[in-house]
Design an enzyme around this catalytic site. Structure first.
Site, mmCIF file in Angstrom:
data_model
loop_
_atom_site.group_PDB
_atom_site.id
_atom_site.type_symbol
_atom_site.label_atom_id
_atom_site.label_comp_id
_atom_site.label_asym_id
_atom_site.label_seq_id
_atom_site.Cartn_x
_atom_site.Cartn_y
_atom_site.Cartn_z
ATOM 1 N N ASP A 150 0.812 -1.213 0.000
ATOM 2 C CA ASP A 150 0.000 0.000 0.000
ATOM 3 C C ASP A 150 0.848 1.267 0.000
ATOM 4 O OD1 ASP A 150 0.944 -0.466 2.594
ATOM 5 O OD2 ASP A 150 -1.011 -0.989 3.377
ATOM 6 N N ASN A 197 -7.300 -2.435 14.479
ATOM 7 C CA ASN A 197 -8.700 -2.689 14.100
ATOM 8 C C ASN A 197 -8.822 -3.934 13.217
ATOM 9 O OD1 ASN A 197 -7.581 -1.868 11.729
ATOM 10 N ND2 ASN A 197 -8.837 -0.047 11.457
ATOM 11 N N HIS A 224 -7.121 -4.505 10.406
ATOM 12 C CA HIS A 224 -6.881 -4.331 8.971
ATOM 13 C C HIS A 224 -5.614 -5.077 8.539
ATOM 14 C CE1 HIS A 224 -4.448 -0.256 9.322
ATOM 15 N NE2 HIS A 224 -3.653 -1.291 9.447
ATOM 16 N N GLU A 270 -9.726 -2.097 5.521
ATOM 17 C CA GLU A 270 -10.253 -1.708 6.822
ATOM 18 C C GLU A 270 -11.510 -2.523 7.147
ATOM 19 O OE1 GLU A 270 -8.334 0.036 8.462
ATOM 20 O OE2 GLU A 270 -7.730 1.933 7.549
HETATM 21 C C1 F6R Z 1 1.577 -1.395 6.141
HETATM 22 C C2 F6R Z 1 0.247 -1.977 6.282
HETATM 23 C C3 F6R Z 1 -0.512 -1.970 7.568
HETATM 24 C C4 F6R Z 1 0.362 -2.260 8.782
HETATM 25 C C5 F6R Z 1 -0.457 -2.204 10.072
HETATM 26 C C6 F6R Z 1 0.405 -2.391 11.313
HETATM 27 O O1 F6R Z 1 2.058 -1.529 4.839
HETATM 28 O O2 F6R Z 1 -0.273 -2.442 5.318
HETATM 29 O O3 F6R Z 1 -1.573 -2.894 7.489
HETATM 30 O O4 F6R Z 1 0.931 -3.528 8.647
HETATM 31 O O5 F6R Z 1 -1.122 -0.973 10.156
HETATM 32 O O6 F6R Z 1 1.254 -1.293 11.453
HETATM 33 P P1 F6R Z 1 2.420 -1.286 12.539
HETATM 34 O O7 F6R Z 1 3.373 -2.327 12.112
HETATM 35 O O8 F6R Z 1 3.007 0.095 12.445
HETATM 36 O O9 F6R Z 1 1.769 -1.569 13.839
#
Ligand code: F6R
Length: 250
Positions: free
Chosen positions: A74, A145, A147, A152
């Protein structure tokens, strides 16, 4: 046959990251021995930083990435490559600038695509994944959450790469990095759940107490759009790599 994700609880985040880096390095070496490229799906965020540090260390010990093709999950819409918070910068500073990957083999969703071109851009990202032979191993983190990527709560499992709105929990979690919630981009391009589930193997890293509840929900049998990570229960080869804290409720 789909099966509920396996999980391993390691003594530390570093131990979990090292185990995944070892798996990736074995994959790269075995595909190289067959003279085939390795296609990796990659994540950003705090969680994979130690994984990338370990891959850099393995590279310094001789692991080559010249036969590796990468696709990032992403990118925020409207955040240019030069912005320190862009995922482009993140990936280059933590990994790509420090290994021998061929720049043409790096794919990160383009953040500055005009809105009228977004749909065709997203379908061309999918085409590139297909042309590369599909993703051999996908690395994921998990949002508080539930995701995965920026899929989401409420995300459909049928959707491939697309532009999406960020959820309020995701915005809050990014607020500090962007200097306040109002500064956080509202939209992103993300691989869809369908893209992620198309990977031959999926690995999910989760560390720390803050992830314990959502990891338990993701692994609790039963698929719900409210926790997109539960879609991983329909994949045939997914493993969660956890530290003690993230695995505390299992
Ligand atoms: C990042 C992504 C997100 C993160 C998630 C956890 O490319 O796709 O889904 O993996 O938000 O983020 P951290 O590792 O910062 O807790």
């Amino acid at each position: 046959m789909p099966k509920v994700p396996a999980f391993h609880i390691f003594p530390s985040a570093k131990a979990a990251s090292t185990a995944l880096a070892d798996e990736i390095s074995q994959l790269i070496r075995s595909r190289e021995a067959e003279e085939r490229p390795t296609v990796l799906g990659l994540a950003t965020g705090n969680t994979p930083i130690q994984l990338y540090a370990e891959l850099v260390r393995l590279h310094e010990e001789g692991l080559s990435f010249r036969n590796v093709v990468t696709f990032n999950l992403d990118e925020y819409i409207g955040v240019s490559r030069e912005n320190p918070e862009s995922y482009w910068q993140f990936m280059h500073s933590h990994l790509f600038n420090r290994i021998d990957i061929v720049p043409e083999n790096i794919h990160i969703p383009e953040s500055t695509v005009l809105s009228e071109n977004l749909e065709s851009y997203c379908s061309s990202y999918e085409d590139q994944i297909t042309e590369a032979g599909g993703i051999d191993l996908q690395v994921l983190g998990i949002g508080r959450n539930g995701h995965i990527g920026f899929n989401e709560p409420g995300a459909s499992p049928e959707v491939a790469t697309h532009a999406t709105e960020l959820n309020s929990v995701t915005i809050d979690d990014a607020a500090q990095a962007f200097g306040g919630a109002t500064q956080v981009p509202r939209r992103a391009i993300t691989m869809g759940v369908k893209t992620i589930l198309g990977a031959r193997r999926i690995t999910l890293l989760a560390f720390g107490t803050g992830k314990a509840g959502i990891v338990e929900r993701a692994l609790n049998p039963g698929i719900t759009a409210e926790v997109p990570a539960t879609y991983l229960q329909s994949h045939h080869d997914t493993t969660f790599f956890l530290d003690q804290e993230a695995g505390a409720q299992l």
